[in-house]
Every structure is written in structure tokens, then in C-alpha cells.
Design a protein around this motif. Structure first.
Motif, short mmCIF file in Angstrom:
data_model
loop_
_atom_site.label_atom_id
_atom_site.label_comp_id
_atom_site.label_asym_id
_atom_site.label_seq_id
_atom_site.Cartn_x
_atom_site.Cartn_y
_atom_site.Cartn_z
N ARG A 1 58.71 80.39 -4.03
CA ARG A 1 58.56 81.75 -3.53
C ARG A 1 59.77 82.57 -3.92
N PRO A 2 59.72 83.85 -4.01
CA PRO A 2 58.53 84.68 -3.75
C PRO A 2 57.54 84.60 -4.91
N LYS B 1 54.71 79.51 -11.89
CA LYS B 1 53.98 78.49 -11.14
C LYS B 1 54.89 77.90 -10.10
N THR B 2 54.31 77.19 -9.15
CA THR B 2 55.12 76.47 -8.17
C THR B 2 55.32 75.04 -8.66
N ASN B 3 56.14 74.29 -7.93
CA ASN B 3 56.32 72.87 -8.26
C ASN B 3 55.58 71.98 -7.26
N GLU B 4 54.55 72.57 -6.62
CA GLU B 4 53.70 71.80 -5.69
C GLU B 4 54.54 71.11 -4.61
N THR B 5 55.57 71.80 -4.14
CA THR B 5 56.50 71.36 -3.08
C THR B 5 57.35 70.13 -3.44
N MET B 6 57.35 69.75 -4.72
CA MET B 6 58.13 68.56 -5.10
C MET B 6 59.50 68.94 -5.65
N GLY B 7 60.49 68.09 -5.36
CA GLY B 7 61.81 68.25 -5.97
C GLY B 7 62.59 69.45 -5.46
N VAL C 1 63.00 72.41 -6.66
CA VAL C 1 62.23 73.66 -6.69
C VAL C 1 61.24 73.68 -5.54
N GLY C 2 60.60 72.56 -5.33
CA GLY C 2 59.59 72.46 -4.28
C GLY C 2 60.16 72.65 -2.90
N ARG C 3 61.41 72.23 -2.70
CA ARG C 3 62.07 72.41 -1.41
C ARG C 3 62.62 73.83 -1.24
N GLY C 4 62.46 74.65 -2.28
CA GLY C 4 62.91 76.03 -2.20
C GLY C 4 64.41 76.18 -2.38
N GLU C 5 65.06 75.14 -2.95
CA GLU C 5 66.52 75.22 -3.13
C GLU C 5 66.91 76.08 -4.32
N GLY C 6 66.01 76.18 -5.27
CA GLY C 6 66.37 76.93 -6.47
C GLY C 6 65.18 77.17 -7.36
N ILE C 7 65.48 77.61 -8.56
CA ILE C 7 64.47 78.02 -9.52
C ILE C 7 64.76 77.32 -10.85
N ALA C 8 63.71 77.04 -11.61
CA ALA C 8 63.86 76.46 -12.94
C ALA C 8 63.05 77.30 -13.92
N VAL C 9 63.57 77.44 -15.12
CA VAL C 9 62.89 78.24 -16.15
C VAL C 9 62.93 77.52 -17.48
N HIS C 10 61.77 77.45 -18.14
CA HIS C 10 61.68 76.95 -19.51
C HIS C 10 61.31 78.11 -20.42
N ALA C 11 61.89 78.13 -21.60
CA ALA C 11 61.57 79.21 -22.56
C ALA C 11 61.48 78.63 -23.97
N VAL C 12 60.55 79.17 -24.73
CA VAL C 12 60.46 78.88 -26.16
C VAL C 12 60.47 80.23 -26.87
#
Ligand code: MG
Length: 159
Positions: free
Chosen positions: A103-104, A133-139, A141-152
Motif C-alpha cells: 500500500r498505498p 503489484k503487491t507481494n501477497e503479504t509475503m516478505g 514488502v508484504g509486511r509493509g516495511e518497504g518497497i521494491a522496484v524492478h526496471a528494464v
């Protein structure tokens, strides 16, 4: 000749400043902790562009130990990256970005983010893809501790 680069970034929530992603201020969540404005979308994209040109990584050009880049606007860092690529004979072609956060909801802001990134790279907005997308509450990101981004990103020779 077309070249491709990959980038990744993560940042932890909890800074006393607005959440800024892809150069857009997003309400409803705390800011991200980092030396610059902690814009993880811009950072992952910068690393993808630098990687495509084999020009190192974001830390090598905009060190998190340099006062020059404290609280830096990462869209400005993206512009400087485009300038650097240009001096080496490259221009951005297109990019595809996946943002992972619980979130958000990023959906309402995706159009503005695409426009901001496209303007900074001087490419059509059609050349900038942003998916969330969300991380389906896993890890973390899932715990809402932070954000991850992949880029190509792909780049082409100038001219
Ligand atoms: Mg970063």
C-alpha cells in the motif's frame, strides 16, 4: 544496435517526508528512508539505463556519502543520467518497470508517473511502462516495511 539493462531498488518506509515515486508525490503512506528523496522507481530506472550503457551504477555516479546528493530530487538524477548516456553516444528507447508494494494503491498515480519519467527521459509516454503489484503479504514488502522496484530499459545509439 539495441542494448538492454536491468535495475533494482528497495527502500524502507518511515521517513518524515512525503512518499515520492517516479517523481510523483503519493498520499496515504509515509516517506521512504534514503540519502536522496529515496524515489525507488527513479533509482531502479537509472540503474537499468546505466546498465544498458555499461556505465556502472547509481551509487558510483550519485554517492549516498556525498552531501551534493542529500535529499536530491531523483528525477533530476534521472535527467543527469540521460545527459551522461548522451555523452557516451546513447539515448533511451523504452523502459518497463514493476513496482512491488502492499500500500498505498499505485494505480491512480501510474499515468502521472509515466508522464514524469517520459518527460525526464525525453521519450514518448508510450515508451514508459509502469506496473504495480503487491507481494501477497509475503516478505519485507508484504509486511509493509518497504518497497521494491524492478526496471528494464533499452537504449539506442544517438543519431
Ligand atoms: Mg535507492
Amino acid at each position: 544496435m539495441i542494448r538492454v539493462g536491468i535495475g533494482y531498488d528497495s527502500h524502507r518506509f518511515g521517513a518524515a517526508r512525503p512518499l515520492v515515486l517516479g517523481g510523483v508525490e503519493i498520499p496515504g503512506a509515509p516517506g521512504l528512508i534514503g540519502h536522496s528523496d529515496a524515489d525507488a522507481i527513479a533509482h531502479a530506472l537509472i540503474d537499468a539505463l546505466l546498465g544498458a550503457a555499461a556505465l556502472g551504477d547509481i551509487g558510483g555516479h550519485f554517492s549516498d556519502r556525498s552531501e551534493e546528493w542529500r535529499d536530491a530530487d531523483s528525477i533530476e538524477l534521472l535527467r543527469l543520467t540521460i545527459d551522461l548516456l548522451s555523452r557516451h553516444g546513447w539515448r533511451p528507447n523504452q523502459c518497463d518497470i514493476t513496482v512491488i508494494l502492499e500500500r498505498p494503491k499505485l494505480g491512480p498515480h501510474v499515468a502521472a508517473i509515466r508522464e514524469r519519467l517520459a518527460a525526464a527521459m525525453d521519450v514518448d509516454v508510450d515508451a514508459v511502462s509502469v506496473k504495480a503489484k503487491t507481494n501477497e503479504t509475503m516478505g519485507f514488502v508484504g509486511r509493509g516495511e518497504g518497497i521494491a522496484v524492478h526496471a528494464v530499459a533499452t537504449i539506442l545509439p544517438v543519431g
